[in-house]
Design a protein around this motif. Structure first.
Motif, PDB file in Angstrom:
ATOM      1  N   GLN A   1       0.856  -1.190   0.000  1.00  0.00           N
ATOM      2  CA  GLN A   1       0.000   0.000   0.000  1.00  0.00           C
ATOM      3  C   GLN A   1       0.891   1.239   0.000  1.00  0.00           C
ATOM      4  O   GLN A   1       1.713   1.419   0.893  1.00  0.00           O
ATOM      5  N   ILE A   2       0.730   2.072  -1.036  1.00  0.00           N
ATOM      6  CA  ILE A   2       1.534   3.289  -1.145  1.00  0.00           C
ATOM      7  C   ILE A   2       0.600   4.486  -0.967  1.00  0.00           C
ATOM      8  O   ILE A   2      -0.447   4.559  -1.603  1.00  0.00           O
ATOM      9  N   LYS A   3       0.998   5.427  -0.092  1.00  0.00           N
ATOM     10  CA  LYS A   3       0.123   6.562   0.213  1.00  0.00           C
ATOM     11  C   LYS A   3       0.729   7.847  -0.300  1.00  0.00           C
ATOM     12  O   LYS A   3       1.938   7.995  -0.312  1.00  0.00           O
ATOM     13  N   ASN A   4      -0.139   8.779  -0.691  1.00  0.00           N
ATOM     14  CA  ASN A   4       0.336  10.118  -0.959  1.00  0.00           C
ATOM     15  C   ASN A   4      -0.501  11.088  -0.146  1.00  0.00           C
ATOM     16  O   ASN A   4      -1.542  11.553  -0.598  1.00  0.00           O
ATOM     17  N   ASN A   5      -0.053  11.328   1.080  1.00  0.00           N
ATOM     18  CA  ASN A   5      -0.824  12.197   1.969  1.00  0.00           C
ATOM     19  C   ASN A   5      -0.306  13.625   1.970  1.00  0.00           C
ATOM     20  O   ASN A   5      -0.719  14.448   2.776  1.00  0.00           O
TER      21      ASN A   5
END
Ligand SMILES: C[S@@+](CC[C@H](N)C(=O)[O-])C[C@H]1O[C@@H](n2cnc3c(N)ncnc32)[C@H](O)[C@@H]1O
Length: 328
Positions: free
Chosen positions: A8-12
């Motif tokens: 899971q890759i996030k861009n927050n």
């Protein structure tokens, strides 16, 4: 990077700030407008799953009919080039329909990685858990963030050919001009031979359409009002939900089905330090759910630079999943 894992890759990056700026500028606009991409917090995700299960919301059953009963036809259209690929689903939600297709591809031993992109980290966690349980052999990379920023991330992770899924009512949640810019942008981000499978809800009896978004149980109303609750919680605002009412319209000529919230009184709402005034009966434009003719679909594909390779319809002929190819 090893893609043979559940990742899971996030861009927050700037997520909270963008939310605040978008909400503030939308409510200072005339007419007032909020982006429906912000509907999907934890409660919004749950309410949308309830909407999908409502008998009035025919879209789910139509596209399920396609993904359950015409799976081989879909596979023929997108795997005619037998090279390995990345299957990138934009706004995947809980992948309720596409998971039938994922299972079919895995059972056939197809070499692909599934990359669902969604702005809601919550729904991606639910999806990941569901896929691990039901299709443990599937290679999955979940990408949390906006469509294009995460599509760029997907391209940076792998150079395999790309098949994009954009299902349900997602393209319909854009104004027609916005949909054209979106599809043109997609084409710019893809290479010759890449494909797009895109869902279109067709124009049909206007009562059927209006009923799907105007349920008597009030789930759609709650879904719209929940964005005000989210703004109260995350942006320190003081919307009084009792003073707003959901209102739905459908214009069979343009095909636009629109959700509004109506202010029931003259009132002032404070968001952080900013005061927003509402007149009695003033509207907030919440969401469009555009319906399409076959000509609209053809025009959108051609104008944005795609070639239509095929289409699959549900048995009622209410919904089309159209398969487009980038020719360059
Ligand atoms: C109407 S739901 C449809 C879900 C799924 N496509 C289906 O047909 O069942 C829209 C989904 O797209 C996501 N979404 C909406 N706008 C987005 C954006 N700009 N970038 C990424 N995801 C978005 C939402 O979080 C939600 O899960």
């Amino acid at each position: 990077m090893n893609l043979n894992t559940k990742t899971q890759i996030k861009n927050n990056h700037n997520k909270a700030e963008n939310f605040f700026l978008d909400i503030k500028s939308g409510l200072q606009n005339t007419p007032k407008k909020l982006s429906s991409k912000y509907f999907y917090d934890e409660i919004g995700d749950e309410l949308f799953q309830k909407i999908m299960a409502m008998p009035e919301y025919y879209l789910t059953q139509c596209e399920l009919d396609i993904f359950k009963n015409k799976t081989a036809e879909i596979a023929d259209l997108i795997t005619s080039d037998s090279s390995p690929f990345d299957l990138i689903e934009l706004g995947a939600g809980d992948a309720m329909k596409s998971s039938y297709f994922l299972k079919y591809l895995v059972d056939k031993g197809t070499d692909f990685t599934y990359m669902p992109i969604d702005i809601s980290g919550n729904i991606l966690s639910i999806l990941q858990e569901k896929l691990e349980k039901n299709i443990p052999e599937l290679h999955t990379v979940c990408l949390e963030g906006e469509y294009f920023e995460m599509l760029n991330k997907a391209a940076a992770l792998s150079s395999r050919r790309k098949v994009i899924l954009f299902l349900g009512g997602n393209i319909g949640n854009m104004e027609l001009e916005e949909a054209y810019h979106f599809c043109s942008g997609l084409k710019q981000n893809l290479a010759a031979g890449d494909q797009l499978l895109i869902g279109f809800d067709l124009k049909k009896n206007p009562h059927t359409i209006l009923n799907a978004y105007n349920d008597k149980t009030g789930i759609t109303a709650a879904f719209n009002l929940n964005l005000l609750t989210r703004i109260n919680r995350e942006l320190d605002a003081d919307f009084d939900l009792k003073e707003f009412q959901h209102y739905q319209t459908y214009d069979p000529v343009s095909g636009a089905c629109r959700s509004y919230l109506v202010s029931l009184v003259d009132q002032v709402v404070t968001i952080d330090q900013t005061s927003i005034s509402f007149k009695e009966n003033e509207l907030i434009d919440m969401e469009v759910s555009q319906k399409f003719s076959e000509e609209d679909i053809k025009e959108l594909a051609e104008k944005s630079g795609f070639e239509i390779k095929g289409e699959i319809r549900d048995s009622k002929n209410w919904f089309i999943d159209s398969v487009w190819t980038v020719t360059k």
